[in-house]
Design a protein around this motif. Structure first.
Motif, PDB file in Angstrom:
ATOM      1  N   HIS A 117     -81.969  43.136   2.020  1.00 38.85           N
ATOM      2  CA  HIS A 117     -80.677  43.312   2.690  1.00 38.85           C
ATOM      3  C   HIS A 117     -80.851  43.481   4.199  1.00 38.85           C
ATOM      4  O   HIS A 117     -80.117  42.868   4.991  1.00 38.85           O
ATOM      5  CB  HIS A 117     -79.934  44.507   2.092  1.00 38.85           C
ATOM      6  CG  HIS A 117     -79.519  44.299   0.674  1.00 38.85           C
ATOM      7  ND1 HIS A 117     -78.398  43.585   0.323  1.00 38.85           N
ATOM      8  CD2 HIS A 117     -80.102  44.691  -0.495  1.00 38.85           C
ATOM      9  CE1 HIS A 117     -78.287  43.557  -0.993  1.00 38.85           C
ATOM     10  NE2 HIS A 117     -79.310  44.219  -1.518  1.00 38.85           N
ATOM     11  N   GLN A 118     -81.813  44.299   4.621  1.00 39.93           N
ATOM     12  CA  GLN A 118     -82.060  44.448   6.054  1.00 39.93           C
ATOM     13  C   GLN A 118     -82.600  43.150   6.640  1.00 39.93           C
ATOM     14  O   GLN A 118     -82.249  42.769   7.763  1.00 39.93           O
ATOM     15  CB  GLN A 118     -83.049  45.596   6.311  1.00 39.93           C
ATOM     16  CG  GLN A 118     -83.322  45.847   7.801  1.00 39.93           C
ATOM     17  CD  GLN A 118     -82.064  46.184   8.572  1.00 39.93           C
ATOM     18  OE1 GLN A 118     -81.344  47.112   8.210  1.00 39.93           O
ATOM     19  NE2 GLN A 118     -81.783  45.444   9.639  1.00 39.93           N
ATOM     20  N   LYS A 161     -71.535  48.421   0.120  1.00 38.78           N
ATOM     21  CA  LYS A 161     -72.603  48.491   1.126  1.00 38.78           C
ATOM     22  C   LYS A 161     -72.856  47.124   1.753  1.00 38.78           C
ATOM     23  O   LYS A 161     -72.947  47.005   2.981  1.00 38.78           O
ATOM     24  CB  LYS A 161     -73.876  49.046   0.497  1.00 38.78           C
ATOM     25  CG  LYS A 161     -73.805  50.512   0.127  1.00 38.78           C
ATOM     26  CD  LYS A 161     -75.135  50.997  -0.433  1.00 38.78           C
ATOM     27  CE  LYS A 161     -75.076  52.474  -0.787  1.00 38.78           C
ATOM     28  NZ  LYS A 161     -76.362  52.961  -1.355  1.00 38.78           N
ATOM     29  N   SER A 162     -72.990  46.099   0.914  1.00 37.05           N
ATOM     30  CA  SER A 162     -73.263  44.767   1.460  1.00 37.05           C
ATOM     31  C   SER A 162     -72.059  44.241   2.234  1.00 37.05           C
ATOM     32  O   SER A 162     -72.207  43.537   3.241  1.00 37.05           O
ATOM     33  CB  SER A 162     -73.646  43.794   0.339  1.00 37.05           C
ATOM     34  OG  SER A 162     -72.601  43.661  -0.603  1.00 37.05           O
ATOM     35  N   ALA A 164     -69.912  46.101   3.970  1.00 34.13           N
ATOM     36  CA  ALA A 164     -69.885  46.804   5.250  1.00 34.13           C
ATOM     37  C   ALA A 164     -70.906  46.208   6.209  1.00 34.13           C
ATOM     38  O   ALA A 164     -70.647  46.077   7.415  1.00 34.13           O
ATOM     39  CB  ALA A 164     -70.158  48.291   5.042  1.00 34.13           C
ATOM     40  N   ARG A 165     -72.071  45.825   5.702  1.00 36.04           N
ATOM     41  CA  ARG A 165     -73.080  45.188   6.552  1.00 36.04           C
ATOM     42  C   ARG A 165     -72.579  43.837   7.040  1.00 36.04           C
ATOM     43  O   ARG A 165     -72.710  43.483   8.215  1.00 36.04           O
ATOM     44  CB  ARG A 165     -74.388  45.015   5.780  1.00 36.04           C
ATOM     45  CG  ARG A 165     -75.012  46.288   5.265  1.00 36.04           C
ATOM     46  CD  ARG A 165     -76.242  45.995   4.420  1.00 36.04           C
ATOM     47  NE  ARG A 165     -77.403  45.752   5.255  1.00 36.04           N
ATOM     48  CZ  ARG A 165     -78.446  46.577   5.334  1.00 36.04           C
ATOM     49  NH1 ARG A 165     -78.463  47.699   4.638  1.00 36.04           N
ATOM     50  NH2 ARG A 165     -79.463  46.289   6.118  1.00 36.04           N
ATOM     51  N   CYS A 195     -63.377  46.676   5.197  1.00 36.09           N
ATOM     52  CA  CYS A 195     -64.649  46.739   5.929  1.00 36.09           C
ATOM     53  C   CYS A 195     -64.539  46.096   7.308  1.00 36.09           C
ATOM     54  O   CYS A 195     -65.112  46.596   8.282  1.00 36.09           O
ATOM     55  CB  CYS A 195     -65.755  46.073   5.114  1.00 36.09           C
ATOM     56  SG  CYS A 195     -66.279  47.029   3.672  1.00 36.09           S
TER      57      CYS A 195
END
Length: 293
Positions: A117-118, A161-162, A164-165, A195
């Motif tokens: 993900h990062q 989470k994904s 928001a990224r 988001c």
């Protein structure tokens, strides 16, 4: 709401003529885009070469890479591939990117599954820099060919989470609902709006979703189930079979219901992913979509 069609590249029987037959049929029909996805340890043809053939064989529809799994890949090479596709179909290229869900593909490419993900966030930033004409390192020339237009980059994000990224760097989302469930699609679209707002984005995210389908062929429900279970085989037979049981777009009435729900949920485009290479499926989809307009 626009309606696009994916190539049946994940279906059994995909042969030498399938790409051009389907691409030309999609371009001639009432559809908005032709798309292809990326898998490595499976039977499908490679995405970029396939989309290049689609770009050369079509004149009207958008060419949609849906989706590009960036973490295992080299961004200078991806930037060059995007530039090449853009030159083959100027102004018609759209890209969705994500982390994927198949560890075997990562292993096959010599890449770690952990931390993906990062790495996606970092690689999107690198890719955008390269597409803007920045060289890959000091003293190097820019990666070519330069794009004629910056393609829209969507995120294959699903969870909070994904999403928001993705809101920090994407132009929108490319989701998917195997069941074509309106409530599921609506939740994903609402999460994207939330988001984007929380990230301080003034623009509304572009929203794409899709589902598997089979129309116009013998035993359409059975073909849809078998295709879905085979595609999801990496999850294990028991889970793949259970999820395949939720795939339901095997009649015109159900597919129309799914499209109505997706439109009400705020989708800008919905992608129909065929469970068969039989061109009768494309003909049936064209008839259904034409009747909706």
């Amino acid at each position: 709401m626009e309606i696009g069609v994916a190539l049946p590249q994940m279906a059994p029987g995909y042969g030498p003529g399938t790409t051009l037959d389907w691409a030309r049929g999609i371009d001639a029909g009432p559809f908005s885009s032709v798309s292809a996805g990326e898998r490595v340890t499976f039977s499908n043809p490679e995405m970029v070469a396939t989309l290049g053939a689609c770009a050369a064989a079509t004149e009207r529809v958008r060419i949609f890479a849906n989706l590009w799994v960036l973490p295992p890949l080299s961004m200078p090479m991806v930037a060059q591939q995007i530039g090449t596709l853009d030159h083959l179909a100027p102004g018609r290229l759209e890209v969705a990117v994500g982390v994927g869900g198949r560890e075997h593909d990562y292993r096959a490419l010599g890449s770690e599954f952990k931390g993906r993900h990062q790495r996606l966030d970092d690689k999107v930033a690198e890719l955008k820099s390269l597409l803007a004409g920045e060289p890959p390192f000091e003293g190097a020339a820019p990666v070519g060919p330069a794009v004629t237009r910056q393609p829209r980059i969507l995120a294959g994000a699903m969870g909070p989470k994904s999403m928001a990224r993705a809101a920090r760097w994407a132009d929108g989302i490319s989701g998917f609902s195997i069941a074509g469930d309106a409530a599921e699609i609506s939740r994903g679209n609402a999460l994207a709006d939330s988001c984007w707002a929380e990230a301080g984005r003034s623009e509304v995210p572009h929203k794409v979703s899709g589902c598997f389908f089979a129309l116009g062929v013998d035993d359409s429900a059975e073909q849809l189930h078998a295709f879905t279970a085979r595609y999801l085989g990496f999850l294990g037979d028991e889970l793949a079979e259970a999820i395949a049981g939720t795939a339901r777009a095997s009649s015109a009435a159900v597919l129309n219901e799914i499209l109505d729900g997706a439109e009400a949920a705020g989708c800008d485009e919905f992608i129909l992913v065929p469970a068969t290479t039989d061109l009768r499926c494309l003909d049936a989809a064209a008839e259904l979509v034409a009747a909706r307009s």
